[in-house]
Structures are given as structure tokens and as C-alpha cells.
Design a protein around this motif. Structure first.
Motif, PDB file in Angstrom:
ATOM      1  N   LEU A 145       0.832  -1.203   0.000  1.00  0.00           N
ATOM      2  CA  LEU A 145       0.000   0.000   0.000  1.00  0.00           C
ATOM      3  C   LEU A 145       0.870   1.258   0.000  1.00  0.00           C
ATOM      4  O   LEU A 145       0.617   2.202  -0.749  1.00  0.00           O
ATOM      5  CB  LEU A 145      -0.927  -0.014   1.213  1.00  0.00           C
ATOM      6  N   ILE A 146       1.917   1.258   0.803  1.00  0.00           N
ATOM      7  CA  ILE A 146       2.827   2.407   0.867  1.00  0.00           C
ATOM      8  C   ILE A 146       3.539   2.599  -0.469  1.00  0.00           C
ATOM      9  O   ILE A 146       3.711   3.728  -0.937  1.00  0.00           O
ATOM     10  CB  ILE A 146       3.829   2.241   2.027  1.00  0.00           C
ATOM     11  N   ALA A 147       3.930   1.504  -1.106  1.00  0.00           N
ATOM     12  CA  ALA A 147       4.579   1.600  -2.419  1.00  0.00           C
ATOM     13  C   ALA A 147       3.631   2.209  -3.445  1.00  0.00           C
ATOM     14  O   ALA A 147       4.036   3.055  -4.265  1.00  0.00           O
ATOM     15  CB  ALA A 147       5.045   0.215  -2.882  1.00  0.00           C
ATOM     16  N   LEU A 148       2.364   1.807  -3.416  1.00  0.00           N
ATOM     17  CA  LEU A 148       1.366   2.381  -4.327  1.00  0.00           C
ATOM     18  C   LEU A 148       1.195   3.866  -4.054  1.00  0.00           C
ATOM     19  O   LEU A 148       1.162   4.677  -4.981  1.00  0.00           O
ATOM     20  CB  LEU A 148       0.026   1.654  -4.170  1.00  0.00           C
ATOM     21  N   LYS A 149       1.120   4.237  -2.783  1.00  0.00           N
ATOM     22  CA  LYS A 149       0.962   5.648  -2.423  1.00  0.00           C
ATOM     23  C   LYS A 149       2.181   6.464  -2.860  1.00  0.00           C
ATOM     24  O   LYS A 149       2.035   7.612  -3.292  1.00  0.00           O
ATOM     25  CB  LYS A 149       0.720   5.794  -0.919  1.00  0.00           C
ATOM     26  N   ALA A 150       3.365   5.893  -2.773  1.00  0.00           N
ATOM     27  CA  ALA A 150       4.571   6.591  -3.212  1.00  0.00           C
ATOM     28  C   ALA A 150       4.531   6.842  -4.721  1.00  0.00           C
ATOM     29  O   ALA A 150       4.898   7.922  -5.193  1.00  0.00           O
ATOM     30  CB  ALA A 150       5.813   5.795  -2.841  1.00  0.00           C
ATOM     31  N   GLU A 151       4.073   5.849  -5.483  1.00  0.00           N
ATOM     32  CA  GLU A 151       3.936   6.029  -6.933  1.00  0.00           C
ATOM     33  C   GLU A 151       2.900   7.099  -7.254  1.00  0.00           C
ATOM     34  O   GLU A 151       3.080   7.888  -8.188  1.00  0.00           O
ATOM     35  CB  GLU A 151       3.544   4.711  -7.597  1.00  0.00           C
ATOM     36  N   MET A 152       1.820   7.123  -6.477  1.00  0.00           N
ATOM     37  CA  MET A 152       0.785   8.142  -6.692  1.00  0.00           C
ATOM     38  C   MET A 152       1.333   9.536  -6.406  1.00  0.00           C
ATOM     39  O   MET A 152       1.027  10.482  -7.121  1.00  0.00           O
ATOM     40  CB  MET A 152      -0.419   7.856  -5.796  1.00  0.00           C
ATOM     41  N   GLU A 153       2.138   9.648  -5.368  1.00  0.00           N
ATOM     42  CA  GLU A 153       2.707  10.947  -5.002  1.00  0.00           C
ATOM     43  C   GLU A 153       3.654  11.452  -6.088  1.00  0.00           C
ATOM     44  O   GLU A 153       3.686  12.635  -6.400  1.00  0.00           O
ATOM     45  CB  GLU A 153       3.435  10.839  -3.666  1.00  0.00           C
ATOM     46  N   LYS A 154       4.431  10.539  -6.694  1.00  0.00           N
ATOM     47  CA  LYS A 154       5.384  10.923  -7.744  1.00  0.00           C
ATOM     48  C   LYS A 154       4.711  11.192  -9.091  1.00  0.00           C
ATOM     49  O   LYS A 154       5.302  11.808  -9.957  1.00  0.00           O
ATOM     50  CB  LYS A 154       6.434   9.826  -7.924  1.00  0.00           C
ATOM     51  N   SER A 155       3.488  10.726  -9.237  1.00  0.00           N
ATOM     52  CA  SER A 155       2.794  10.831 -10.516  1.00  0.00           C
ATOM     53  C   SER A 155       2.566  12.294 -10.918  1.00  0.00           C
ATOM     54  O   SER A 155       2.074  13.096 -10.133  1.00  0.00           O
ATOM     55  CB  SER A 155       1.456  10.101 -10.442  1.00  0.00           C
ATOM     56  N   LYS A 156       2.935  12.604 -12.141  1.00  0.00           N
ATOM     57  CA  LYS A 156       2.694  13.943 -12.693  1.00  0.00           C
ATOM     58  C   LYS A 156       1.405  13.960 -13.502  1.00  0.00           C
ATOM     59  O   LYS A 156       0.741  14.972 -13.618  1.00  0.00           O
ATOM     60  CB  LYS A 156       3.870  14.371 -13.580  1.00  0.00           C
ATOM     61  N   SER A 157       1.108  12.820 -14.108  1.00  0.00           N
ATOM     62  CA  SER A 157      -0.129  12.702 -14.866  1.00  0.00           C
ATOM     63  C   SER A 157      -0.683  11.299 -14.649  1.00  0.00           C
ATOM     64  O   SER A 157      -0.059  10.323 -15.071  1.00  0.00           O
ATOM     65  CB  SER A 157       0.120  12.932 -16.353  1.00  0.00           C
ATOM     66  N   PRO A 158      -1.726  11.166 -13.978  1.00  0.00           N
ATOM     67  CA  PRO A 158      -2.610  12.170 -13.391  1.00  0.00           C
ATOM     68  C   PRO A 158      -2.097  12.653 -12.031  1.00  0.00           C
ATOM     69  O   PRO A 158      -1.282  11.997 -11.392  1.00  0.00           O
ATOM     70  CB  PRO A 158      -3.921  11.412 -13.223  1.00  0.00           C
ATOM     71  N   LEU A 159      -2.613  13.790 -11.625  1.00  0.00           N
ATOM     72  CA  LEU A 159      -2.326  14.296 -10.287  1.00  0.00           C
ATOM     73  C   LEU A 159      -3.405  13.787  -9.343  1.00  0.00           C
ATOM     74  O   LEU A 159      -4.583  13.768  -9.685  1.00  0.00           O
ATOM     75  CB  LEU A 159      -2.313  15.826 -10.285  1.00  0.00           C
ATOM     76  N   PHE A 160      -2.965  13.362  -8.168  1.00  0.00           N
ATOM     77  CA  PHE A 160      -3.905  12.825  -7.186  1.00  0.00           C
ATOM     78  C   PHE A 160      -4.036  13.771  -6.013  1.00  0.00           C
ATOM     79  O   PHE A 160      -3.127  14.547  -5.703  1.00  0.00           O
ATOM     80  CB  PHE A 160      -3.420  11.458  -6.682  1.00  0.00           C
ATOM     81  N   ASN A 161      -5.166  13.691  -5.343  1.00  0.00           N
ATOM     82  CA  ASN A 161      -5.422  14.441  -4.133  1.00  0.00           C
ATOM     83  C   ASN A 161      -4.402  14.024  -3.075  1.00  0.00           C
ATOM     84  O   ASN A 161      -4.115  12.841  -2.922  1.00  0.00           O
ATOM     85  CB  ASN A 161      -6.856  14.143  -3.672  1.00  0.00           C
ATOM     86  N   LYS A 162      -3.870  14.978  -2.335  1.00  0.00           N
ATOM     87  CA  LYS A 162      -2.834  14.684  -1.333  1.00  0.00           C
ATOM     88  C   LYS A 162      -3.304  13.645  -0.310  1.00  0.00           C
ATOM     89  O   LYS A 162      -2.530  12.783   0.103  1.00  0.00           O
ATOM     90  CB  LYS A 162      -2.412  15.968  -0.622  1.00  0.00           C
ATOM     91  N   ARG A 163      -4.547  13.656   0.067  1.00  0.00           N
ATOM     92  CA  ARG A 163      -5.060  12.698   1.064  1.00  0.00           C
ATOM     93  C   ARG A 163      -4.974  11.263   0.550  1.00  0.00           C
ATOM     94  O   ARG A 163      -4.772  10.347   1.322  1.00  0.00           O
ATOM     95  CB  ARG A 163      -6.514  13.044   1.417  1.00  0.00           C
ATOM     96  N   SER A 164      -5.078  11.074  -0.745  1.00  0.00           N
ATOM     97  CA  SER A 164      -5.073   9.715  -1.287  1.00  0.00           C
ATOM     98  C   SER A 164      -3.704   9.044  -1.170  1.00  0.00           C
ATOM     99  O   SER A 164      -3.629   7.826  -1.118  1.00  0.00           O
ATOM    100  CB  SER A 164      -5.544   9.706  -2.739  1.00  0.00           C
ATOM    101  N   TYR A 165      -2.633   9.822  -1.099  1.00  0.00           N
ATOM    102  CA  TYR A 165      -1.304   9.212  -0.968  1.00  0.00           C
ATOM    103  C   TYR A 165      -0.625   9.522   0.360  1.00  0.00           C
ATOM    104  O   TYR A 165       0.545   9.222   0.564  1.00  0.00           O
ATOM    105  CB  TYR A 165      -0.387   9.563  -2.151  1.00  0.00           C
ATOM    106  N   ASP A 166      -1.371  10.064   1.303  1.00  0.00           N
ATOM    107  CA  ASP A 166      -0.848  10.336   2.636  1.00  0.00           C
ATOM    108  C   ASP A 166      -0.653   9.012   3.389  1.00  0.00           C
ATOM    109  O   ASP A 166      -1.518   8.147   3.361  1.00  0.00           O
ATOM    110  CB  ASP A 166      -1.828  11.232   3.394  1.00  0.00           C
ATOM    111  N   ILE A 167       0.492   8.850   4.044  1.00  0.00           N
ATOM    112  CA  ILE A 167       0.775   7.595   4.754  1.00  0.00           C
ATOM    113  C   ILE A 167       0.715   7.739   6.270  1.00  0.00           C
ATOM    114  O   ILE A 167       0.996   6.785   6.985  1.00  0.00           O
ATOM    115  CB  ILE A 167       2.147   7.004   4.349  1.00  0.00           C
ATOM    116  N   HIS A 168       0.323   8.881   6.770  1.00  0.00           N
ATOM    117  CA  HIS A 168       0.260   9.066   8.226  1.00  0.00           C
ATOM    118  C   HIS A 168      -0.943   8.329   8.798  1.00  0.00           C
ATOM    119  O   HIS A 168      -2.035   8.370   8.249  1.00  0.00           O
ATOM    120  CB  HIS A 168       0.190  10.551   8.578  1.00  0.00           C
ATOM    121  N   GLY A 169      -0.715   7.621   9.876  1.00  0.00           N
ATOM    122  CA  GLY A 169      -1.796   6.942  10.588  1.00  0.00           C
ATOM    123  C   GLY A 169      -2.253   5.645   9.949  1.00  0.00           C
ATOM    124  O   GLY A 169      -3.394   5.246  10.146  1.00  0.00           O
ATOM    125  N   ILE A 170      -1.387   4.962   9.192  1.00  0.00           N
ATOM    126  CA  ILE A 170      -1.823   3.715   8.560  1.00  0.00           C
ATOM    127  C   ILE A 170      -1.377   2.478   9.332  1.00  0.00           C
ATOM    128  O   ILE A 170      -1.551   1.372   8.856  1.00  0.00           O
ATOM    129  CB  ILE A 170      -1.377   3.618   7.087  1.00  0.00           C
TER     130      ILE A 170
END
Length: 148
Positions: free
Chosen positions: A65-90
Motif C-alpha cells: 500500500l505504501i509503495a502504491l501511495k509513493a507512486e501516486m505521489e510521484k505521478s505527474k499525470s494524473p495528479l492525485f489528491n494529497k489525502r489519497s497518498y498520505d501515509i500518516h496513521g496507517i
């Protein structure tokens, strides 16, 4: 000088006896619990059906899950909402709580994919069995990673 030699010699002797004792009993503990497995430590002799095995599987799912969120954070296209790739509290306090958190996070990520990629998701139906839940969540995470 003679007293130092006696003290050091006795400490070495006691340490050697303790080492032999630990080696003899640690080996027999592992051999009795692991069957054909040789050279394992007691923590690695446990089977996958133990609480240790469950925790390890849930930790691996969390890492995916963290690896997926890291890829989402690095993604330029598409851009994702910050909450969708936040890893705090998991990380939960128990395996059950951690699993509940992961389920919630996967749902949030899928919503982000629907918004950003017009992704048509299948209905989220979590199985009752914990092992099937892990497989189900793992499959959904892998599918999302493929879309990126």
C-alpha cells in the motif's frame, strides 16, 4: 596480577558454560517445533497460521500500500489528491485495526483513481475470512499499481 588472571579466567569459563547451555537448548527448542527445518531460530520456526504470521502478512500488505501511495505521489499525470497518498496513521495498534485502516485506505485510493482516471471500479465486497480479505486487498492494490 594473579587475582586478575583468576577473575578473567573464571569469567571466560562461566561465559563458555553459558554459551554451550544456550546453544544446546536453543537448538532443541527449534528442532522440536520446526520438524524438518534445520538451523532456524524460534521466531522463524513459527508457522504462517500464528499471530506472528498474520502480522507479517499484514505488514507486507501495508508495504504494498505504501509503495502504491509513493507512486501516486510521484505521478505527474494524473495528479492525485494529497489525502489519497498520505501515509500518516496507517499503522494500527492491533492486526484487526491495521486491516481496517488498510481497507479504508484502499477505498480512498480507488475513489482517487475514479476521479483522476475515470477508473471503473468493481464493487468493494470484502470477504469474511481474514486470509481471503488479505488476498482480496492485495489483488486490488496490484490492479491499481498496474494502472499507474
Amino acid at each position: 596480577m594473579n587475582v586478575k588472571t583468576i577473575v578473567i579466567g573464571s569469567l571466560i569459563l562461566i561465559g563458555g558454560i553459558f554459551g554451550v547451555y544456550k546453544f544446546a537448548f536453543a537448538s532443541s527448542c527449534c528442532a522440536s517445533s520446526s520438524g524438518a527445518t534445520s538451523g532456524c531460530t524460534p521466531s522463524s520456526c513459527r508457522g504462517a497460521k500464528t499471530k506472528f504470521g498474520e502480522a507479517r502478512v499484514i505488514s507486507n500488505l501495508r508495504l504494498d500500500l505504501i509503495a502504491l501511495k509513493a507512486e501516486m505521489e510521484k505521478s505527474k499525470s494524473p495528479l492525485f489528491n494529497k489525502r489519497s497518498y498520505d501515509i500518516h496513521g496507517i499503522i494500527g495498534d492491533s492486526d484487526e485495526e491495521s486491516l481496517e485502516i488498510i481497507v479504508g485506505e484502499v477505498k480512498i485510493i480507488e475513489e482517487a483513481f475514479v476521479e483522476s482516471l475515470n477508473y471503473d471500479t468493481e464493487p468493494f465486497t470484502l470477504p469474511e475470512n481474514k486470509a481471503k480479505q488479505i488476498q482480496y486487498l492485495n489483488a486490488r492494490i496490484e490492479k491499481l499499481q498496474e494502472l499507474l
